[in-house]
Design an enzyme around this catalytic site. Structure first.
Site, short mmCIF file in Angstrom:
data_model
loop_
_atom_site.label_atom_id
_atom_site.label_comp_id
_atom_site.label_asym_id
_atom_site.label_seq_id
_atom_site.Cartn_x
_atom_site.Cartn_y
_atom_site.Cartn_z
N ASP A 66 -18.15 14.02 17.49
CA ASP A 66 -17.17 13.93 18.58
C ASP A 66 -17.79 13.46 19.90
OD1 ASP A 66 -18.49 16.30 18.67
OD2 ASP A 66 -16.70 17.57 18.88
N ASP B 103 -18.11 19.72 11.77
CA ASP B 103 -17.58 20.52 12.89
C ASP B 103 -16.63 19.72 13.78
OD1 ASP B 103 -19.37 18.74 13.96
OD2 ASP B 103 -20.41 20.21 15.22
N ARG C 151 -29.30 9.11 20.20
CA ARG C 151 -28.44 9.95 21.04
C ARG C 151 -28.65 9.40 22.45
NH1 ARG C 151 -27.15 14.24 17.67
NH2 ARG C 151 -28.80 15.06 16.32
N ASP D 273 -22.70 18.57 9.98
CA ASP D 273 -22.24 19.86 10.52
C ASP D 273 -20.79 20.19 10.12
OD1 ASP D 273 -24.70 19.79 11.71
OD2 ASP D 273 -23.95 19.30 13.71
N THR E 72 -21.07 13.60 10.18
CA THR E 72 -22.08 14.58 10.60
C THR E 72 -22.18 15.66 9.53
OG1 THR E 72 -22.55 16.44 12.10
CG2 THR E 72 -20.29 15.67 12.09
N GLY F 20 -26.63 12.26 15.09
CA GLY F 20 -27.42 12.63 13.90
C GLY F 20 -27.03 11.76 12.71
N ARG G 133 -25.66 23.19 13.75
CA ARG G 133 -25.46 23.44 15.18
C ARG G 133 -24.69 24.76 15.35
NH1 ARG G 133 -26.81 19.44 18.85
NH2 ARG G 133 -26.76 17.69 17.43
#
Ligand code: F6P
Length: 321
Positions: free
Chosen positions: A102, A129, A71, A127, A125, A10, A171
């Site tokens: 990751d 995360d 991706r 996110d 990202t 992303g 996500r």
């Protein structure tokens, strides 16, 4: 020595400042920078170009990634990775900088195991995360995009007597929703990391409405898959007409904030300096931890799930029950 940069997974704001600084900094260090277009897909297809200043002029303030992203499923296959390696050899590229999440780091780690191409990963990202780093590039800009949208949605909800449910990306991680709920003054925050009690929230909100509350803002993380249910609950149980807004990809775009520009420049400087060290022969991730930059192994990044800090989740207690 030649180093190439690619962006994978992303996209996020901050990637362009990172790409620009990568090129400028490599020239400053007298090494030839290369740009790999379309992420790992471009690495496989040989979409690789020598970089010039002109390629990155005027992109500091732009969202997204000028060298595009993908991706890649093909990169899971050895034959495509070998093709990618041959492309690097052909251009005389020794080392790589990759911006992504990751999954992208894992892919390059496998590439390193196959062909010993050293690389530094930069967490990028919205996110937020990735285990091992307190900050991922793009998060601040995404939070500001959400803030701007939430402020606007609040204006219209307050002009009626309405509830609004705002769904954020992330996500499986509730970081964007949590920080947004705290900083936008939401009444309800639904994230995967926190159990919530709709019955007690309902009681509290009904009471507040009796005492004059005219609107309710609920921020819901996409990972909970609860957006529709929260709309239904607000309308049927709490008793307020409600609209939902799924912010979607608006959160991924926008001009990078000052924080993301600075972080991009810092991350890239650390990454390139590490790669310039002749003894450096591995794959690592540069992380930002407790206000310091450091390097950690891919195994470390993959050893655990990112967890939102308790001091932040504690701030949402009044929004979950
Ligand atoms: O990982 C970044 C992210 O924006 C997530 O928050 C979201 O779930 C996903 O990517 C969307 O992916 P795509 O752009 O492929 O639809």
């Amino acid at each position: 020595m030649s180093i190439a940069i690619l962006t994978s997974g992303g996209d996020c704001a901050g990637m362009n400042p990172a790409i620009k600084h990568f090129v400028d900094y490599c020239f400053y260090k007298n090494i030839q920078p290369y740009l790999i277009y379309d992420g790992l897909e471009g690495l496989i297809d040989g979409d690789i170009k020598k970089a010039f200043h002109a390629d990155v002029a005027g992109i500091m303030h732009e969202g997204g990634t000028k060298i595009r992203s993908s991706r890649s499923k093909r990169f899971f296959e050895y034959d495509y990775r070998e093709q990618a390696y041959n492309n690097l050899k052909e251009h005389g590229i020794d080392k790589l900088v990759i911006l992504g999440g990751d999954g992208s780091f894992r892919a390059l780690d496998q590439f390193y195991k196959d062909f010993s191409v050293p690389f530094v990963g930069i967490p990028a990202t919205i996110d937020n995360d990735i285990f091992g780093t307190d900050y991922c590039l793009g998060v601040d800009t995404a939070l500001n995009m959400i803030r701007s949208a939430s402020d606007a949605i609040r204006d219209t909800s307050a002009s009626f007597k309405r509830g609004c449910v705002i769904e954020t990306m992330g996500r499986d991680c509730g970081y964007l929703a949590l920080v947004s709920a705290i900083t936008c003054g939401a009444e309800v925050c639904i994230i995967p990391e926190l159990p919530y009690n709709l019955k007690s929230l309902e009681k509290k909100l009904k009471n507040q409405m009796k005492n004059g509350r005219r609107y309710i803002v609920a921020i819901v993380a996409e990972g909970t898959k609860q957006t529709k249910n929260i709309v239904k609950w607000l309308e049927e149980d709490v008793g307020i007409e409600t609209r939902a807004t799924i912010l979607g990809h608006t959160q991924r775009g926008g001009n990078p904030t000052v924080h993301d520009r600075l972080m991009a420049i810092e991350f890239v400087t650390y990454a390139v300096d590490q790669l310039l060290n002749n003894d450096f022969k591995e794959g690592v991730v540069v992380v930002y931890k407790a206000s310091k930059f450091e390097f950690v192994s891919i195994d470390y990044v993959n050893s655990n799930r990112y967890q939102i800090k308790n001091h932040l989740t504690n701030l949402a207690k009044n929004m979950i029950a």
